[in-house]
Structures are given as structure tokens and as C-alpha cells.
Design a protein around this motif. Sequence first.
Motif, PDB file in Angstrom:
ATOM      1  N   ARG A  77       0.819  -1.221   0.000  1.00 34.72           N
ATOM      2  CA  ARG A  77       0.000   0.000   0.000  1.00 34.72           C
ATOM      3  C   ARG A  77       0.850   1.268   0.000  1.00 34.72           C
ATOM      4  NH1 ARG A  77      -5.566  -0.181   1.880  1.00 34.72           N
ATOM      5  NH2 ARG A  77      -6.256  -2.342   1.861  1.00 34.72           N
ATOM      6  N   THR A  78       2.031   1.186   0.594  1.00 37.13           N
ATOM      7  CA  THR A  78       2.869   2.391   0.655  1.00 37.13           C
ATOM      8  C   THR A  78       3.856   2.421  -0.507  1.00 37.13           C
ATOM      9  OG1 THR A  78       4.390   1.240   2.130  1.00 37.13           O
ATOM     10  CG2 THR A  78       2.715   2.620   3.170  1.00 37.13           C
ATOM     11  N   GLY A  79       3.785   1.428  -1.379  1.00 43.07           N
ATOM     12  CA  GLY A  79       4.660   1.420  -2.554  1.00 43.07           C
ATOM     13  C   GLY A  79       6.122   1.123  -2.242  1.00 43.07           C
ATOM     14  N   ALA A  80       6.355   0.413  -1.131  1.00 46.76           N
ATOM     15  CA  ALA A  80       7.740   0.092  -0.763  1.00 46.76           C
ATOM     16  C   ALA A  80       8.326  -0.940  -1.729  1.00 46.76           C
ATOM     17  CB  ALA A  80       7.783  -0.444   0.665  1.00 46.76           C
ATOM     18  N   ARG A  81       9.636  -0.889  -1.903  1.00 42.44           N
ATOM     19  CA  ARG A  81      10.336  -1.861  -2.730  1.00 42.44           C
ATOM     20  C   ARG A  81      10.611  -3.086  -1.853  1.00 42.44           C
ATOM     21  NH1 ARG A  81      15.383  -1.840  -3.032  1.00 42.44           N
ATOM     22  NH2 ARG A  81      15.437   0.240  -2.153  1.00 42.44           N
ATOM     23  N   VAL A  82       9.979  -4.222  -2.206  1.00 41.73           N
ATOM     24  CA  VAL A  82      10.100  -5.404  -1.346  1.00 41.73           C
ATOM     25  C   VAL A  82      11.249  -6.280  -1.840  1.00 41.73           C
ATOM     26  CG1 VAL A  82       8.906  -7.390  -0.337  1.00 41.73           C
ATOM     27  CG2 VAL A  82       7.631  -5.305  -0.850  1.00 41.73           C
ATOM     28  N   SER A  83      12.449  -5.953  -1.394  1.00 40.38           N
ATOM     29  CA  SER A  83      13.606  -6.783  -1.748  1.00 40.38           C
ATOM     30  C   SER A  83      14.594  -6.724  -0.598  1.00 40.38           C
ATOM     31  CB  SER A  83      14.240  -6.263  -3.040  1.00 40.38           C
ATOM     32  OG  SER A  83      14.644  -4.933  -2.852  1.00 40.38           O
ATOM     33  N   GLY A  84      15.656  -7.497  -0.694  1.00 39.36           N
ATOM     34  CA  GLY A  84      16.716  -7.479   0.316  1.00 39.36           C
ATOM     35  C   GLY A  84      16.206  -7.748   1.717  1.00 39.36           C
ATOM     36  N   THR A  85      16.643  -6.893   2.647  1.00 42.28           N
ATOM     37  CA  THR A  85      16.314  -7.093   4.061  1.00 42.28           C
ATOM     38  C   THR A  85      14.810  -7.132   4.305  1.00 42.28           C
ATOM     39  OG1 THR A  85      18.310  -5.872   4.605  1.00 42.28           O
ATOM     40  CG2 THR A  85      16.763  -6.222   6.390  1.00 42.28           C
ATOM     41  N   LEU A  86      14.057  -6.283   3.610  1.00 43.78           N
ATOM     42  CA  LEU A  86      12.600  -6.244   3.808  1.00 43.78           C
ATOM     43  C   LEU A  86      11.981  -7.607   3.466  1.00 43.78           C
ATOM     44  CD1 LEU A  86       9.894  -4.939   4.381  1.00 43.78           C
ATOM     45  CD2 LEU A  86      10.082  -3.653   2.250  1.00 43.78           C
ATOM     46  N   ALA A  87      12.366  -8.168   2.340  1.00 41.27           N
ATOM     47  CA  ALA A  87      11.828  -9.470   1.928  1.00 41.27           C
ATOM     48  C   ALA A  87      12.264 -10.568   2.904  1.00 41.27           C
ATOM     49  CB  ALA A  87      12.284  -9.799   0.509  1.00 41.27           C
ATOM     50  N   ILE A 112       9.506 -15.420  -2.626  1.00 38.70           N
ATOM     51  CA  ILE A 112      10.451 -16.284  -3.331  1.00 38.70           C
ATOM     52  C   ILE A 112      10.644 -15.771  -4.760  1.00 38.70           C
ATOM     53  CG2 ILE A 112      10.826 -18.637  -4.236  1.00 38.70           C
ATOM     54  CD1 ILE A 112       9.510 -19.650  -1.590  1.00 38.70           C
ATOM     55  N   GLU A 113       9.540 -15.294  -5.374  1.00 39.47           N
ATOM     56  CA  GLU A 113       9.659 -14.689  -6.712  1.00 39.47           C
ATOM     57  C   GLU A 113      10.602 -13.490  -6.697  1.00 39.47           C
ATOM     58  OE1 GLU A 113       5.337 -15.857  -8.705  1.00 39.47           O
ATOM     59  OE2 GLU A 113       5.579 -13.943  -7.683  1.00 39.47           O
ATOM     60  N   LYS A 114      10.623 -12.819  -5.554  1.00 45.92           N
ATOM     61  CA  LYS A 114      11.501 -11.651  -5.441  1.00 45.92           C
ATOM     62  C   LYS A 114      12.930 -12.053  -5.077  1.00 45.92           C
ATOM     63  CE  LYS A 114       7.767  -8.469  -4.290  1.00 45.92           C
ATOM     64  NZ  LYS A 114       7.636  -7.878  -5.628  1.00 45.92           N
ATOM     65  N   GLY A 115      13.151 -13.367  -4.980  1.00 44.58           N
ATOM     66  CA  GLY A 115      14.525 -13.840  -4.790  1.00 44.58           C
ATOM     67  C   GLY A 115      14.959 -14.014  -3.349  1.00 44.58           C
ATOM     68  N   VAL A 116      13.989 -14.088  -2.447  1.00 42.17           N
ATOM     69  CA  VAL A 116      14.373 -14.234  -1.040  1.00 42.17           C
ATOM     70  C   VAL A 116      15.141 -15.559  -0.861  1.00 42.17           C
ATOM     71  CG1 VAL A 116      12.361 -15.450  -0.057  1.00 42.17           C
ATOM     72  CG2 VAL A 116      13.464 -13.659   1.253  1.00 42.17           C
ATOM     73  N   PRO A 117      16.267 -15.539  -0.155  1.00 44.47           N
ATOM     74  CA  PRO A 117      17.078 -16.766  -0.010  1.00 44.47           C
ATOM     75  C   PRO A 117      16.491 -17.691   1.052  1.00 44.47           C
ATOM     76  CG  PRO A 117      18.149 -14.933   1.108  1.00 44.47           C
ATOM     77  CD  PRO A 117      16.892 -14.370   0.496  1.00 44.47           C
ATOM     78  N   PHE A 118      15.423 -18.442   0.650  1.00 42.95           N
ATOM     79  CA  PHE A 118      14.645 -19.210   1.624  1.00 42.95           C
ATOM     80  C   PHE A 118      15.444 -20.295   2.311  1.00 42.95           C
ATOM     81  CE2 PHE A 118      13.862 -20.702  -2.652  1.00 42.95           C
ATOM     82  CZ  PHE A 118      14.116 -22.067  -2.564  1.00 42.95           C
ATOM     83  N   LEU A 119      16.360 -20.921   1.597  1.00 40.25           N
ATOM     84  CA  LEU A 119      17.144 -21.992   2.203  1.00 40.25           C
ATOM     85  C   LEU A 119      18.067 -21.428   3.292  1.00 40.25           C
ATOM     86  CD1 LEU A 119      17.913 -24.956   2.326  1.00 40.25           C
ATOM     87  CD2 LEU A 119      19.573 -24.544   0.514  1.00 40.25           C
ATOM     88  N   GLU A 120      18.695 -20.294   2.961  1.00 43.62           N
ATOM     89  CA  GLU A 120      19.602 -19.657   3.914  1.00 43.62           C
ATOM     90  C   GLU A 120      18.828 -19.216   5.165  1.00 43.62           C
ATOM     91  OE1 GLU A 120      22.039 -16.556   2.119  1.00 43.62           O
ATOM     92  OE2 GLU A 120      22.101 -15.624   4.113  1.00 43.62           O
ATOM     93  N   ILE A 121      17.607 -18.679   4.965  1.00 42.13           N
ATOM     94  CA  ILE A 121      16.817 -18.227   6.115  1.00 42.13           C
ATOM     95  C   ILE A 121      16.423 -19.431   6.975  1.00 42.13           C
ATOM     96  CG2 ILE A 121      14.634 -17.163   6.835  1.00 42.13           C
ATOM     97  CD1 ILE A 121      14.923 -15.287   4.391  1.00 42.13           C
ATOM     98  N   TYR A 122      16.031 -20.528   6.318  1.00 40.50           N
ATOM     99  CA  TYR A 122      15.679 -21.736   7.067  1.00 40.50           C
ATOM    100  C   TYR A 122      16.862 -22.184   7.938  1.00 40.50           C
ATOM    101  CZ  TYR A 122      13.887 -26.201   8.455  1.00 40.50           C
ATOM    102  OH  TYR A 122      13.454 -27.245   9.233  1.00 40.50           O
TER     103      TYR A 122
END
Length: 329
Positions: free
Chosen positions: A149-159, A190-200
Amino acid sequence: MIEEHVWQELTDRLEKAERIVITTHVNPDGDAIGSEVAVSEILAQKGKQVHIFNHSPTPKLYDFLNVRGWIEHFDADRHEPIIQEADLVIILDISDWARLGDVGKALQRSDVYRVCIDHHIVSDQVAHLMAIDRGASCTGEIVFDLAKRTGARVSGTLAEALYTCVLTDTGSFRFTNTTPKAHRMAAELIEKGVPFLEIYERVYEQNSPGRICLLAEAIRDLHFENGGKIAWFRVTQKMLKRCNASYWETENLPEMPRSIQGVEVTIMFAETAEGFVKISLRSKGRVSVHDLANKFGGGGHPYAAGARLQGTLDEVVPVILNEAKALFR
Ligand SMILES: [Mn+2]
């Protein structure tokens, strides 16, 4: 569901505020820390001045999210003046004054405008604006909507922060709060490239020897009631010392007995250094444990709840077990 006028008020307030303080509950979990980091990233993109003050220190396993180093362990002398001068306070993942600890006390002494973003049953009217969605899998899910809603860029730390919220609060997409929307949120991240394995790995494969030692102690102390429907164990201060473990290392221990066949409800009784017993209740989804926690001043969700009682283990355990047995009558 959060009503449209609440969203409007929330985004207006964020837009107008320049100095913002963010906080969450005592003993913060992945959703609490993740939401704080995500909101602060959204605000940082807008050039706002942000402080995050928490009653409890950040559990070490979530340090990887604190990339800006903004999360601070609350110190009334240094931080209360910052709260007094803030334009806006954002309370995340909790609506209970007692569980806001010392930060809550400081907030009650100030008249700064507060908003609360949460997905639990409301305990107290802790904020002027309550943005509550009990259908959200995690607070991070509401924050994800806020980002859009605020138009934030959802990548990197935010994602990464948002993915941590949904991963941890759904117990890796296993608990009853695992909705299609929770999966869609994960998919989008995940589409935005979040490193899911590393976070797990960072969240679930960081067991200290102390935590495994506690797990062994807990297993050794397992007791069963009601023909195996209730499993319970204690964590004493002595166990913590023997294991060279900290109190926060008990997080997730209540999940352990749920893999035992026939167990419906599990209870962890953890003795605190201050003469309290913390009870953590988990249900597999057939009986609600929220009312039991609520009866003793606690709260949470229908299938994951907790409370803190004054007294010794010998005093508290029989009282709670009696109540727990009544759940099956
Ligand atoms: Mn949560």
C-alpha cells in the motif's frame, strides 16, 4: 480483516510522522523481530528517522535481520526522552501492556500517538489506532500489505524479514494459521529472490549445544495425562544452569512432544529467575488452549497460548494440569 478506513488512517499517520519508535513484546519471536525490521525498512525508504526499542534483548538467531543495528535493548534513561519526542509509536505483534514490559510503562507515561499492528486476540487497547487482523497468519503478513500500500520496494532485508515472519509463525507452514494467503506471501517473496534456504538454516539449524541439552532434559522430564492426550514437562533454573543455556533457548521446546502419537495438548512449565512460572500451551487443533491461558492472565491464539504465573513449579503445575484435564471433559 482490517477495515479500509483503518488502513487509510495508518498510511496517513506513517506518511506524516518523521520520528518513529517501534516496539514489540517481551521475549520477541521471529514474527516480532521480522515485523519490526520490515516496518523500519519501509520507513527508511521514505527517509524517516526510526528507533526500535524492545524490553528484551534480540535472540541471537535473529541478529541476521538487524542489519542496520537499529534494534536496541530498552534503557529508560537514554530512550524515554526519544519516545517523548517521537511523532508516532508503532506496537507490533502484541496488544497487552504487561507483555510490552518496560517499554509499555514508558509508553503509558507519554501521550505520543500509537498504532498497533497485530494478529492476536486484543488484550488491551494499547494504541489509539488498532490495526488488527486475526485472520492474518502473522503480523508480517499485515506488514506485507502495508508495504504494498505504501509502494515500498520489497527486496533485500525487507523481503528476508517478511519471509522470516511467515516461516516462523506458521511453524514452517504446518500450523493451523497456514492459509492460502500465507503461501501466496511466501511465493511472492520467493519470486523476489528471497534466499529461503539460507533463512531456514539461520532460523532452524542454529541449535546451540545448550538447547540440545535442554531438549534432552525436557524429554527426560516428559509426563503424560489423560491417557496420553496431554504431554507436559518442566524447565527449571537448575536445568538451564546445567545446560549452560539462556531462557530464550526454551523457544520451540513446547513443539517437541507434538510429534508423539496421540498427544493433543502439550504444556511447558518454565521456571523464571524472578519467581514466576511461564506456561506455554500448544494444541494440535482439536481443543483450544487460549481460554486456559486467559484464565491466568495470559493470551495468544486458540492453538498456541501462554501465561505467566507467580509461584513455584510445585504450586503451579497441579493447578494448570487440573485445568488442562478439564479441556477433555
Ligand atoms: Mn505473531
